[in-house]
Design a protein around this motif. Structure first.
Motif, short mmCIF file in Angstrom:
data_model
loop_
_atom_site.label_atom_id
_atom_site.label_comp_id
_atom_site.label_asym_id
_atom_site.label_seq_id
_atom_site.Cartn_x
_atom_site.Cartn_y
_atom_site.Cartn_z
N UNK A 26 27.92 37.69 -42.99
CA UNK A 26 28.66 38.96 -43.01
C UNK A 26 28.67 39.58 -44.40
N UNK A 27 28.52 40.90 -44.43
CA UNK A 27 28.67 41.68 -45.65
C UNK A 27 30.17 41.90 -45.87
N UNK A 28 30.69 41.44 -46.99
CA UNK A 28 32.15 41.48 -47.18
C UNK A 28 32.68 42.90 -47.40
N UNK A 29 31.78 43.82 -47.72
CA UNK A 29 32.24 45.19 -48.00
C UNK A 29 32.77 45.85 -46.74
N UNK A 30 32.09 45.59 -45.59
CA UNK A 30 32.44 46.33 -44.37
C UNK A 30 32.45 45.46 -43.12
N UNK A 31 32.23 44.18 -43.24
CA UNK A 31 32.24 43.29 -42.08
C UNK A 31 30.96 43.36 -41.26
N UNK A 32 29.95 44.05 -41.77
CA UNK A 32 28.70 44.17 -41.00
C UNK A 32 28.03 42.81 -40.85
N UNK A 33 27.58 42.55 -39.62
CA UNK A 33 26.91 41.27 -39.34
C UNK A 33 25.43 41.41 -39.63
N UNK A 34 24.94 40.68 -40.65
CA UNK A 34 23.52 40.79 -41.01
C UNK A 34 22.65 39.88 -40.16
N UNK A 35 23.23 38.76 -39.74
CA UNK A 35 22.45 37.83 -38.91
C UNK A 35 23.43 36.94 -38.16
N UNK A 84 30.73 32.09 -49.82
CA UNK A 84 31.63 31.10 -49.21
C UNK A 84 31.36 30.93 -47.72
N UNK A 85 31.91 29.83 -47.21
CA UNK A 85 31.77 29.48 -45.78
C UNK A 85 33.15 29.05 -45.29
N UNK A 86 33.50 29.45 -44.06
CA UNK A 86 34.69 28.87 -43.42
C UNK A 86 34.31 28.45 -42.01
N UNK A 99 34.00 33.68 -35.27
CA UNK A 99 33.14 33.47 -36.45
C UNK A 99 33.42 34.56 -37.50
N UNK A 100 33.66 35.79 -37.03
CA UNK A 100 33.97 36.88 -37.96
C UNK A 100 35.31 36.59 -38.67
N UNK A 101 36.28 36.10 -37.90
CA UNK A 101 37.57 35.74 -38.50
C UNK A 101 37.39 34.65 -39.56
N UNK A 102 36.53 33.68 -39.25
CA UNK A 102 36.26 32.61 -40.23
C UNK A 102 35.65 33.23 -41.49
N UNK A 145 29.78 33.38 -44.85
CA UNK A 145 29.35 32.83 -43.56
C UNK A 145 30.57 32.33 -42.78
N UNK A 146 30.62 32.69 -41.50
CA UNK A 146 31.65 32.14 -40.60
C UNK A 146 30.96 31.30 -39.56
#
Ligand SMILES: Nc1ncnc2c1ncn2[C@@H]1O[C@H](COP(=O)(O)OP(=O)(O)O)[C@@H](O)[C@H]1O
Ligand SMILES: O=C(CO)[C@@H](O)[C@@H](O)COP(=O)(O)O
Length: 563
Positions: A20-29, A82-84, A494-497, A6-7
């Protein structure tokens, strides 16, 4: 097995969360929460540039956005590793000895001085001047040297010094202060020892004069000359700082229960929005990432050997690891960008707010409908009409300094001005002039980096304005005479986080590898238009002349005032 992160991105008006799905950066929600009290303009006084935010706005946003994305994504909470958190900055908050924001205690619940001092609050101009004067004359190290050589009223020490002088009760009750990104991170983690809590390198290095050369923050000897409180505070802050690929702690039980997550969830060290946005946009060496929203932040990363011992004048700092660990992150920016246009919209809205929406001829329902229609067409129509004005037609020359100047050479005491008005000047002419002004302000920053030997091969735009205004982006490409790519994600910070979170959780070995897989692609590119470049150069010259004139006038006036 799938892993998710989560970012969380705290902007000036709202907080946004992405799962985010860590495999490909896809935003699920994704979800957004606008700050309720801030929206009602509570605790602010724009006439004196006072902008405060109540921590409850941030805490409520934390709970609602994360709950919403977890439930919308239907992901098993145990797979959320994890969350940042990134926030604006410098946005410091006074806290008690146990880390509670003062505004959450009964005594200070309604006191703006006990709240978060938002980055764009400029009540500390005198204090910033004092810090600059002392740094230049005290006979020791110039602690502003890695912060562009000029300390700004937008930053940590100036803001705290101002509050310490203005509000004795807050000063006495504020055991220590936390940057907003640190506070939100601290709130979530289990280990509540403030002394060992891992503070953000990004926040400390860019805004609090933290540097390895002098073993951390400026010493008590220096701070004490500004105010005894600052010297005392020094010992209750920190010596070490940490990059956002590192773990700050694990989620505490209270927040795990509230959010429906597990206490195994890792919380990464916090950071600033512009820096995480650059990671979300896959920043590379020699690329300038421009976060274009209410303000701009301009971020560059450079290998340490390329920077060496060089200090870049007039920017907002050069910090080891503020964007990518082991690279120097350089930051500059404009104190108002979209905000210049928002100010004009607000000004033009006066008859609507005071006459039309108060009219007794219209029903409440009609007023609401009208308001909605005006709102969705306001900037759009102004933009269309401004774009249609040929470059050969006379338009005003304006300055972008409605909220002072952040870079080059911070001077928050500067004000905007406009010349070349005539009876033929209509609202779209002024709007076009303001758009030119924000682009010329941007060019001054690019010129400064290049004059100081910082190489810029490409420009990447992220943020609300980059994605919503093709006219501004085309004007900017013409003014800079450089192509500009626009990042496809509307949640790049948020994606960067989320990317930092993935590294902190050990899913990727480092930020560069994680960004390659998870970072956003580009959705468009603007190229300079050959036939317009010369005209924009002419207009830029008029901007520079007016800027010089106004700066001289304001300087003269302040000298007279001091006498
Ligand atoms: N189409 C547009 N043209 C010009 N400015 C815009 C447009 N849409 C939004 N803005 C400006 O963008 C700013 C908001 O940017 P955004 O990136 O969404 O938020 P933030 O800066 O809080 O992260 C506001 O100042 C708003 O006036
Ligand atoms: O100054 C910084 C970071 O150093 C930003 O947080 C500040 O400009 C606020 O950014 P936004 O305009 O909210 O995107």
């Amino acid at each position: 097995m799938k892993n998710y992160v989560i970012g969380l991105d705290y902007g000036s008006d709202s907080v946004r969360a992405v799962l985010i799905d860590t495999e490909n950066g896809q935003e699920l929600a994704s979800d957004v929460c606008h700050y309720k009290r801030w929206k009602n303009k509570q605790y602010c006084n724009p006439s004196i540039n006072q902008f405060r935010q109540h921590p409850l706005d941030h805490i409520e946003g934390l709970e609602s956005t994360i709950k919403n994305i977890v439930s919308a994504s239907k992901v098993d909470p145990s797979l959320i590793k994890s969350i940042c958190i990134d926030t604006t900055g410098s946005s410091p908050v006074p806290v008690t000895e146990d880390g509670t924001p003062l505004a959450l205690t009964a005594e200070f619940a309604e006191n703006p001085n006990a709240m978060m001092v938002l980055w764009k609050d400029h009540t500390a101009i005198n204090e910033a001047n004092e810090i600059n004067e002392l740094a230049a004359t005290w006979g020791g190290e110039d602690f502003t040297k890695y912060e562009g050589g000029i300390y700004s009223s937008e930053w940590f020490w100036a803001k705290i010094l101002h509050i310490a002088r203005e509000d004795e009760a807050v000063k006495n009750a504020a055991y220590t202060w936390l940057e907003h990104c640190d506070l939100m991170t601290y709130l979530l983690i289990d280990d509540k020892d403030l002394k060992t809590f891992k503070r953000s390198r990004c926040a400390a290095g860019h805004k609090a004069m933290w540097h390895e050369d002098w073993n951390g923050l400026p010493p008590e000897e220096f701070l004490g000359k500004l105010h005894p409180y600052l010297a005392q505070l020094r010992g209750k802050l920190y010596d070490e700082t940490y990059t956002s690929d590192l773990v700050a702690g694990t989620l505490n039980q209270e927040w795990a229960t509230k959010l429906g997550l597990t206490t195994d969830t890792i919380i990464a060290v916090g950071t600033f929005d512009a820096h995480s946005g650059s990671v979300g946009a896959k920043i590379d060496e020699y690329a300038l990432v421009r976060v274009m929203g209410t303000s701009t932040c301009d971020i560059i990363v450079s290998a340490k050997e390329n920077v060496g011992s060089k200090t870049v004048k007039g920017i907002c700092g050069q910090v080891d690891g503020s964007v990518i660990p082991d690279y120097i992150g350089l930051e500059a920016g404009q104190s108002a960008f979209g905000d210049v246009l928002a100010w004009f919209k607000d000004t033009l809205s006066w008859p609507l707010d005071n006459l039309v929406y108060n009219s007794t001829i219209l029903s409440e329902e009609q007023k609401a409908q009208l308001k909605e229609e005006v709102e969705s067409n306001f900037i759009k129509t102004l933009t269309e009409q401004a774009e249609a004005i040929p470059l050969s037609e006379s338009i005003p020359t304006a300055l972008d300094w409605v909220n002072g100047r952040r870079t080059p050479d911070a001077n928050q005491g500067l004000k905007s001005a406009m010349t070349n008005l005539s009876l033929g000047t209509k609202a779209p002419h002024i709007f076009k002039a303001l758009i030119n002004s924000i682009c010329f302000g941007s060019k001054k920053i690019v010129d400064r980096f290049e004059e100081e030997g910082v190489r810029i091969d490409s420009v990447i735009g992220i943020g609300g304005v980059a994605r919503k205004s093709p006219f501004i982006m085309q004007t900017l490409a013409n003014v800079l005479n450089k192509p500009i790519k626009v990042c496809a994600s509307d949640q790049a910070p948020a994606l960067g986080a989320a990317i930092y979170a993935a590294v902190a959780a050990g899913i990727y070995p480092n930020v560069i590898e994680a960004a390659k897989k998870m970072g956003s692609d580009f959705e468009s590119e603007y190229f300079p238009q050959e036939d317009k470049i010369e005209k924009y150069q002419e207009l830029m010259d008029s901007y520079s002349e007016l800027a010089q004139f106004i700066e001289n006038q304001i300087e003269k006036k302040s000298l007279v005032t001091i006498e």
